[in-house]
Motif scaffolding. Structure first.
Motif, PDB file in Angstrom:
ATOM      1  N   GLN A 109      39.676  45.804  34.172  1.00 52.80           N
ATOM      2  CA  GLN A 109      40.597  44.847  34.773  1.00 52.80           C
ATOM      3  C   GLN A 109      41.190  45.435  36.048  1.00 52.80           C
ATOM      4  O   GLN A 109      41.816  46.491  36.032  1.00 52.80           O
ATOM      5  CB  GLN A 109      41.724  44.495  33.799  1.00 52.80           C
ATOM      6  CG  GLN A 109      42.607  43.357  34.264  1.00 52.80           C
ATOM      7  CD  GLN A 109      41.903  41.994  34.162  1.00 52.80           C
ATOM      8  OE1 GLN A 109      41.201  41.733  33.185  1.00 52.80           O
ATOM      9  NE2 GLN A 109      42.084  41.155  35.167  1.00 52.80           N
ATOM     10  N   GLY A 116      43.669  44.035  38.893  1.00 49.42           N
ATOM     11  CA  GLY A 116      44.492  42.902  39.301  1.00 49.42           C
ATOM     12  C   GLY A 116      44.189  41.705  38.422  1.00 49.42           C
ATOM     13  O   GLY A 116      44.207  41.790  37.190  1.00 49.42           O
ATOM     14  N   ASN A 117      43.886  40.572  39.043  1.00 54.95           N
ATOM     15  CA  ASN A 117      43.571  39.369  38.269  1.00 54.95           C
ATOM     16  C   ASN A 117      42.068  39.161  38.108  1.00 54.95           C
ATOM     17  O   ASN A 117      41.636  38.082  37.710  1.00 54.95           O
ATOM     18  CB  ASN A 117      44.198  38.144  38.930  1.00 54.95           C
ATOM     19  CG  ASN A 117      43.688  37.950  40.357  1.00 54.95           C
ATOM     20  OD1 ASN A 117      42.871  38.727  40.846  1.00 54.95           O
ATOM     21  ND2 ASN A 117      44.187  36.905  41.008  1.00 54.95           N
ATOM     22  N   ARG A 118      41.280  40.203  38.412  1.00 53.91           N
ATOM     23  CA  ARG A 118      39.821  40.083  38.308  1.00 53.91           C
ATOM     24  C   ARG A 118      39.291  41.058  37.270  1.00 53.91           C
ATOM     25  O   ARG A 118      39.696  42.224  37.235  1.00 53.91           O
ATOM     26  CB  ARG A 118      39.172  40.351  39.662  1.00 53.91           C
ATOM     27  CG  ARG A 118      37.660  40.195  39.653  1.00 53.91           C
ATOM     28  CD  ARG A 118      37.088  40.394  41.044  1.00 53.91           C
ATOM     29  NE  ARG A 118      35.630  40.407  41.018  1.00 53.91           N
ATOM     30  CZ  ARG A 118      34.872  40.655  42.077  1.00 53.91           C
ATOM     31  NH1 ARG A 118      35.450  40.896  43.267  1.00 53.91           N
ATOM     32  NH2 ARG A 118      33.560  40.652  41.988  1.00 53.91           N
ATOM     33  N   PHE A 119      38.373  40.583  36.437  1.00 49.79           N
ATOM     34  CA  PHE A 119      37.768  41.418  35.397  1.00 49.79           C
ATOM     35  C   PHE A 119      36.335  41.754  35.810  1.00 49.79           C
ATOM     36  O   PHE A 119      35.494  40.866  35.939  1.00 49.79           O
ATOM     37  CB  PHE A 119      37.776  40.683  34.047  1.00 49.79           C
ATOM     38  CG  PHE A 119      37.356  41.541  32.893  1.00 49.79           C
ATOM     39  CD1 PHE A 119      38.182  42.551  32.426  1.00 49.79           C
ATOM     40  CD2 PHE A 119      36.130  41.340  32.277  1.00 49.79           C
ATOM     41  CE1 PHE A 119      37.799  43.347  31.354  1.00 49.79           C
ATOM     42  CE2 PHE A 119      35.740  42.123  31.203  1.00 49.79           C
ATOM     43  CZ  PHE A 119      36.577  43.127  30.739  1.00 49.79           C
TER      44      PHE A 119
END
Length: 640
Positions: free
Chosen positions: A354, A356-359
């Motif tokens: 993970q 930030g908001n991206r996986f």
């Protein structure tokens, strides 16, 4: 008074006579001096001009030098060939059409070529020959020979043609020969050798880059002519001097095996001696047959080959660039250790990382892994986490130390060096700062990173041997390269991880060497071409499937050979590339076993490499003749 006048007249007459006589004597002396100058001082000059008017030199092209492998096995040689030339001033111009009609019948000359021959004969004069036909079969040569009484001015001749025993296996490596173009002729100051019928120069590959060493020195046949250019007699010949033989570091048998093993798959296979850097095999497939190209192909066929999706005209070992995928992870492990990362430190892999908001996804859920385990299982999560910790610039420095993104000093026409990015590169090229997402993509060989297969082979060889090898193609170089300034313990970690990839429960376990006591280490890689919605790519067109890559070395305990394999759209390194590397390295230790396996494969594929390449080109030629677009080639079941 009268006597005085007569005396004056006599004196005046005498003075005039002396003046005229002096002028005549001066003119006579000048004439004699000029004659003496021309006949004595300038004798050699005018004798040469007279000789040039009487004697003409007919250029005899030199035999081209051979190209041989490290053991002296032939790669490019010369074979006897037959040709037919026409001597314009010995032909009966009134009956030229009758002669050309007979030649057309005997040599199967098409109308366009017949018109070319006629135009050249009518426009040329003297004893300079005009090419009628080249590389003709013996039966046609014999047919012309027995009809010579009906063909004044026609000369059937024995000569030499270039021959490549391995055919398409060496197409991209050695290139081919062909007649010089107008630009090439003018570039050599209108060298008459280049327009001599039957003479050819290197057009691609080693034939082009080694032209000066391979060409040799032309000879000549001196002939005595009349003032109108008619042959009187032949004088003593000046022998030609053959070009020099060039020995390569290549192992011709291994190289041909690698090309045959790939079949008509689109990709590259390179094998290096990881002690010296000598290139032992450098195969790019699919390829053209240089024997056919040396005889010339049509523009339409060339266009269709160049537009074919498998790119048979591109040397993929040097001029094709690919995202290297996970094959960079052993290199990344060296960079991480250089920044103080303990190889035993563990990272938990839940299936991705993970940021930030991206996986960022991993290939699986590997649980807790250390550096060796991360290499063996190709765990993206581990390298995401560690790359994010140290930053990509230090990893880029290690990549360059292993020559990634570099050009090599090789006798090649061109090479594409690719990109190893860093923060400075991105700012310079895109005027944007480097981001953490860029680091995560680059550390697993995606994003901005693109490389050629030779760079991957050199990287593998440097990791395996710990030596600063540079690839060498010409000559034999037995002296080992110097050691790299990388700690041995760091290299051992990368090598152990690569051993586990093949011999443990890693990603290439199905590609263990079938040899007792010899093990291969390696690393698979999968490079995404286009994001796929689901599945492994079998349900999408070939050109959208992932590339398969593999780097490796053997033996693990004492590395000697390094290998890199790229199979375009092979849907994974373990599936497509690793088996090729396994079989190629097997050939180095047990040729009989490797050849037996290959022959079984070729039987399943429907013929040898030469047969299938010939069928491939015949298909393209049929399409060209039909003036239609090419259909997909070859079948998806072909190749490794």
């Amino acid at each position: 008074m009268k006597r005085v006048t007569e005396q004056n007249r006599e004196q005046l007459f005498s003075r005039r006579m002396m003046l005229v006589g002096g002028l005549q004597a001066t003119f006579g002396a000048a004439l004699i001096a000029r004659l003496g100058y021309l006949s004595i001082s300038q004798n050699k000059y005018y004798q040469t001009l007279a000789e040039d008017n009487r004697v003409q030199m007919i250029i005899v092209p030199p035999r081209r030098g051979w190209i041989v492998d490290r053991h002296g096995a032939p790669i490019a040689i010369n074979q006897s060939a037959f040709r037919v030339d026409a001597i314009p001033d010995q032909m009966d111009k009134e009956n030229i059409d009758r002669e050309l009609d007979l030649l057309t019948q005997l040599l199967d000359i098409d109308p366009e070529e017949r018109q070319r021959i006629r135009d050249e004969i009518m426009s040329k004069s003297g004893y300079r020959p005009v090419q009628v036909a080249d590389n003709i079969p013996y039966d046609q040569y014999a047919a012309v020979t027995v009809r010579l009484p009906e063909l004044p001015g026609i000369e059937p001749m024995r000569g030499f043609r270039r021959f490549y025993p391995a055919g398409p296996a060496v197409g991209h490596l050695v290139g081919y020969v062909g007649a010089a173009s107008r630009e090439e002729y003018e570039a050599e100051d209108n060298n008459p050798l280049l327009v001599t019928p039957g003479f050819k120069i290197g057009k691609e590959g080693l034939e082009e880059t080694l032209e000066k060493r391979l060409r040799g020195q032309p000879g000549g046949q001196r002939v005595e002519l009349t003032a109108r250019g008619r042959l009187v007699r032949e004088l003593e010949p000046k022998p030609d001097r053959s070009g020099g033989t060039v020995q390569l570091a290549l192992d011709a048998g291994l190289h041909e095996f690698a090309a045959r093993r790939m079949g008509l798959e689109s990709g590259a296979c390179i094998v290096l001696d990881c002690l010296t850097g000598e290139i032992l095999a450098m195969a790019s497939m699919p390829a053209y047959d240089p024997n056919s190209f040396s005889d010339g192909i049509g523009r339409t066929e060339w266009r269709l080959l160049s537009e074919n999706e498998r790119r048979p005209l591109v040397n993929k070992t040097l001029n094709a660039l690919y995202p290297p995928g996970s094959t960079l992870k052993p290199m990344a492990s060296l960079a991480l250790q250089g920044q103080g990362i303990d190889p035993e430190e563990r990272v938990f892999c839940p299936g991705g990382y993970q940021l930030g908001n991206r996986f960022f996804r991993c290939l699986g859920k590997h649980g807790s892994v250390d550096m060796n385990r991360a290499i063996a299982k190709s765990c993206n999560t581990y390298f995401y986490a560690m790359g994010h910790r140290v930053g990509y610039d230090v990893i880029a420095d290690m990549a360059r130390k292993l020559t990634l993104g570099a050009t090599y000093d090789l006798p090649v026409v061109s090479q594409s060096y690719g990109t190893i990015p860093d923060s400075e590169w991105k700012m310079r090229k895109y005027d944007r700062p480097w981001t953490s997402a860029d680091t995560l993509n680059a550390i697993i060989g995606q994003g901005y990173v693109i490389l050629n297969p030779l760079q991957l082979a050199v990287m593998s060889g440097r990791i395996a041997s710990g030596r600063a090898i540079d690839p060498k193609l010409v000559g034999v170089h037995p002296k080992p390269a110097p050691l790299l300034d990388i700690p041995t313990q760091h290299l051992d970690v990368a090598r152990r991880g690569m051993w586990q990839v093949v011999n443990g429960d890693g990603t290439a376990g199905a590609s263990r060497l079938p040899l007792d006591g010899i093990e291969m280490g390696g690393k698979t890689g999968t490079a995404q071409v286009r994001r796929l919605s689901s599945g492994d790519g079998r349900n999408v067109p070939w050109k959208y499937r992932d590339h398969g890559l593999f780097i490796g070395f053997a033996p693990v305990d004492k590395p000697r050979f390094a290998v890199s394999v790229v199979i375009e759209h092979g849907m994974g390194g373990s599936r497509a590339a690793a088996p090729v590397a396994r079989d190629v390295l097997t050939y180095l230790y047990d040729r009989e076993k490797a050849m037996a396996s290959l022959e079984q494969m070729e039987e399943q594929w429907g013929g040898s490499l030469k047969q299938r390449t010939a069928a491939f080109h015949q298909h393209v030629l049929d399409v060209a003749n039909a003036n239609a677009a090419p259909s997909p080639t070859p079948s998806e079941g072909d190749g490794a």
